[in-house]
Design a protein around this motif. Sequence first.
Motif, PDB file in Angstrom:
ATOM      1  N   ARG A   1       7.488 -63.245 -18.661  1.00 10.55           N
ATOM      2  CA  ARG A   1       6.598 -63.983 -19.565  1.00 10.55           C
ATOM      3  C   ARG A   1       5.539 -64.806 -18.827  1.00 10.55           C
TER       4      ARG A   1
ATOM      5  N   HIS B   1       6.140 -57.101 -19.138  1.00  6.96           N
ATOM      6  CA  HIS B   1       6.424 -57.775 -20.408  1.00  6.96           C
ATOM      7  C   HIS B   1       7.602 -57.107 -21.113  1.00  6.96           C
TER       8      HIS B   1
ATOM      9  N   LEU C   1       2.241 -63.893 -23.216  1.00  4.12           N
ATOM     10  CA  LEU C   1       2.301 -64.177 -21.790  1.00  4.12           C
ATOM     11  C   LEU C   1       1.653 -65.524 -21.490  1.00  4.12           C
TER      12      LEU C   1
END
Length: 239
Positions: free
Chosen positions: A56, A51, A78
């Motif tokens: 993502r 991340h 996410l």
Amino acid sequence: MTDRKAELAANLAQVEERIVSACAAAGRKREEVTLIVVTKTYPASDVRILHQLGVRHVAENRDQDAAPKAATCADLSLTWHFVGQLQTNKVRSVTSYADVVQSVDRAKLVAALSAAAVRGERELGCLIQVALDAESGERGERGGVAPDGVEELAVAVDEAPGLRLDGLMTVAPLAGEYAGRQRAAFDRLMEISSRLRAGHPAANMVSAGMSGDLEDAVTAGATHVRVGTAVLGVRPRLG
């Protein structure tokens, strides 16, 4: 930068270079392809590093690993994809964290996902998993519905409360006429996708290709590639 972060950053850069090159060779724009990093068997700490490095979209294939990992990373922005064969007794757990289930392959699963999504007041994206090694009416060795069963399942998803038909997914088959012929397999998936979109225009997501064959998938027209080993490396399994 920690050693692990540096390792993942270098691996991501190499995968990015491969995607860029494949897009250029196919005359496609880089933004047409989304990288999903398959984090199965890797710890939540790796998800956090990914991340930080800009990833993502992450994918998992076992609920018993994914559920606690998703909970640990709930503060991160996410999109979680579930890509494994899914038993109906795991559906309630999976729908609590997954944004997209890529392995929808039977009507019973559609019904279970719909009930859980409605109960959880969520909209769940669904990809129909196409088994290119399956005969009519059968499921594939690695899950999935035979090509001639796609439309019927698509209608079921489309009509199910709480579900959104996003498109198709496949895993390059290990047996049958497409074994060892990834490009041909992905071309076939694109043909099926084209037919699906005629009746379901919004179902334009095509998830195909992994670490070893992402170029073939990009060339064929995949919108999403699922990459694990090429990013995370070969590490001991969790547990």
